[in-house]
Design an enzyme around this catalytic site. Structure first.
Site, PDB file in Angstrom:
ATOM      1  N   GLU A  97      39.914 -12.497  -2.049  1.00 28.92           N
ATOM      2  CA  GLU A  97      40.655 -11.995  -0.882  1.00 28.92           C
ATOM      3  C   GLU A  97      41.723 -10.986  -1.279  1.00 28.92           C
ATOM      4  OE1 GLU A  97      42.135 -15.570   0.883  1.00 28.92           O
ATOM      5  OE2 GLU A  97      40.224 -16.054   1.856  1.00 28.92           O
ATOM      6  N   ASN A 103      37.890 -15.461  -8.839  1.00 32.28           N
ATOM      7  CA  ASN A 103      36.910 -14.957  -7.889  1.00 32.28           C
ATOM      8  C   ASN A 103      36.756 -13.443  -8.045  1.00 32.28           C
ATOM      9  OD1 ASN A 103      36.560 -17.514  -6.665  1.00 32.28           O
ATOM     10  ND2 ASN A 103      38.388 -17.216  -5.425  1.00 32.28           N
ATOM     11  N   HIS A 126      43.390 -12.466 -10.468  1.00 34.59           N
ATOM     12  CA  HIS A 126      44.242 -13.647 -10.613  1.00 34.59           C
ATOM     13  C   HIS A 126      43.390 -14.853 -10.970  1.00 34.59           C
ATOM     14  CE1 HIS A 126      43.080 -13.116  -6.385  1.00 34.59           C
ATOM     15  NE2 HIS A 126      42.971 -14.433  -6.340  1.00 34.59           N
ATOM     16  N   MET A 127      44.014 -15.765 -11.679  1.00 33.55           N
ATOM     17  CA  MET A 127      43.380 -17.029 -12.046  1.00 33.55           C
ATOM     18  C   MET A 127      44.040 -18.132 -11.223  1.00 33.55           C
ATOM     19  SD  MET A 127      43.575 -18.795 -15.795  1.00 33.55           S
ATOM     20  CE  MET A 127      42.343 -17.783 -16.594  1.00 33.55           C
ATOM     21  N   ARG A 165      53.328 -20.163  -7.212  1.00 32.22           N
ATOM     22  CA  ARG A 165      52.570 -21.136  -6.421  1.00 32.22           C
ATOM     23  C   ARG A 165      51.858 -20.453  -5.264  1.00 32.22           C
ATOM     24  NH1 ARG A 165      53.569 -25.956  -8.571  1.00 32.22           N
ATOM     25  NH2 ARG A 165      55.546 -26.151  -9.686  1.00 32.22           N
ATOM     26  N   ASP A 166      50.614 -20.874  -5.045  1.00 29.82           N
ATOM     27  CA  ASP A 166      49.824 -20.324  -3.945  1.00 29.82           C
ATOM     28  C   ASP A 166      50.496 -20.674  -2.615  1.00 29.82           C
ATOM     29  OD1 ASP A 166      46.550 -19.409  -3.744  1.00 29.82           O
ATOM     30  OD2 ASP A 166      47.574 -20.077  -1.917  1.00 29.82           O
ATOM     31  N   ILE A 167      50.540 -19.713  -1.709  1.00 27.49           N
ATOM     32  CA  ILE A 167      51.195 -19.915  -0.414  1.00 27.49           C
ATOM     33  C   ILE A 167      50.429 -20.925   0.443  1.00 27.49           C
ATOM     34  CG2 ILE A 167      50.016 -18.108   0.933  1.00 27.49           C
ATOM     35  CD1 ILE A 167      52.851 -17.248   1.881  1.00 27.49           C
TER      36      ILE A 167
HETATM   37  P1  5GP Z   1      41.354 -15.192  -3.763  1.00 27.73           P
HETATM   38  O1  5GP Z   1      40.583 -15.680  -2.574  1.00 27.73           O
HETATM   39  O2  5GP Z   1      41.585 -13.703  -3.718  1.00 27.73           O
HETATM   40  O3  5GP Z   1      40.788 -15.664  -5.078  1.00 27.73           O
HETATM   41  O4  5GP Z   1      42.770 -15.910  -3.669  1.00 27.73           O
HETATM   42  C1  5GP Z   1      43.895 -15.320  -3.119  1.00 27.73           C
HETATM   43  C2  5GP Z   1      44.944 -16.408  -3.017  1.00 27.73           C
HETATM   44  O5  5GP Z   1      46.202 -15.789  -2.784  1.00 27.73           O
HETATM   45  C3  5GP Z   1      44.703 -17.383  -1.862  1.00 27.73           C
HETATM   46  O6  5GP Z   1      44.588 -18.706  -2.385  1.00 27.73           O
HETATM   47  C4  5GP Z   1      45.936 -17.212  -0.992  1.00 27.73           C
HETATM   48  O7  5GP Z   1      46.388 -18.430  -0.423  1.00 27.73           O
HETATM   49  C5  5GP Z   1      46.956 -16.606  -1.934  1.00 27.73           C
HETATM   50  N1  5GP Z   1      47.925 -15.740  -1.308  1.00 27.73           N
HETATM   51  C6  5GP Z   1      47.656 -14.713  -0.441  1.00 27.73           C
HETATM   52  N2  5GP Z   1      48.808 -14.110  -0.059  1.00 27.73           N
HETATM   53  C7  5GP Z   1      49.812 -14.753  -0.712  1.00 27.73           C
HETATM   54  C8  5GP Z   1      51.230 -14.566  -0.737  1.00 27.73           C
HETATM   55  O8  5GP Z   1      51.800 -13.692  -0.083  1.00 27.73           O
HETATM   56  N3  5GP Z   1      51.947 -15.406  -1.544  1.00 27.73           N
HETATM   57  C9  5GP Z   1      51.352 -16.377  -2.297  1.00 27.73           C
HETATM   58  N4  5GP Z   1      52.148 -17.162  -3.049  1.00 27.73           N
HETATM   59  N5  5GP Z   1      50.010 -16.580  -2.292  1.00 27.73           N
HETATM   60  C10 5GP Z   1      49.256 -15.774  -1.517  1.00 27.73           C
END
Ligand code: 5GP
Length: 119
Positions: A96, A88, A101-102, A30-32
């Site tokens: 980020e 992304n 990741h999806m 799950r996303d944090i």
């Molecule tokens: P991006 O912007 O790279 O597509 O998405 C990265 C995602 O990773 C973001 O939605 C962010 O909330 C999530 N995320 C970043 N650090 C962590 C973490 O330490 N744990 C979890 N579960 N999600 C994370």
């Protein structure tokens, strides 16, 4: 060799996260910072920084990401209403974390075109 991100530590269970699925190829957690009632990240166990780094050797793993998305959508009870899958890539894609990741997002309706995960 690409630099590891926080996701490698999550996959190896070196730091806590809410892992909902793991097999030999992918891990889902799950996303944090959830942007929808269901917001799960489906991540290859192998470090691939971006979509630009995907090769033909990764096709089995990329297919697994979709079949895990389908399975988790059903488990989350969002398969019938529908959901959104997002990958992304690099700065203009809003990436980020540089471990491909999806995003599986569901539990609420999204508009026809997303320009931000916060829409
Ligand atoms: P991006 O912007 O790279 O597509 O998405 C990265 C995602 O990773 C973001 O939605 C962010 O909330 C999530 N995320 C970043 N650090 C962590 C973490 O330490 N744990 C979890 N579960 N999600 C994370």
């Amino acid at each position: 060799m690409a630099e590891e991100t926080i996701f490698s530590k999550i996959i190896r269970k070196e730091i806590p996260s809410d892992i909902v699925y793991q097999d030999d190829l992918v891990t889902a957690f799950r996303d944090i910072s959830p942007r929808a009632p269901s917001h799960i990240l489906i991540v290859p166990n192998k470090l691939i920084p971006t979509v630009n780094d995907v090769t033909e050797d990764d096709e089995l793993m990329m297919g697994r990401m979709f079949s895990v998305a389908r399975r988790l959508a059903r488990e989350e009870g969002i398969d019938k209403d529908g959901y959104r899958l997002i990958v992304n890539c690099n700065a203009h894609g809003g990436q980020e974390v540089y471990h491909i990741h999806m995003h599986l997002l569901g539990g609420k309706p999204f508009g026809p075109l997303v320009v931000s995960l916060d829409d």
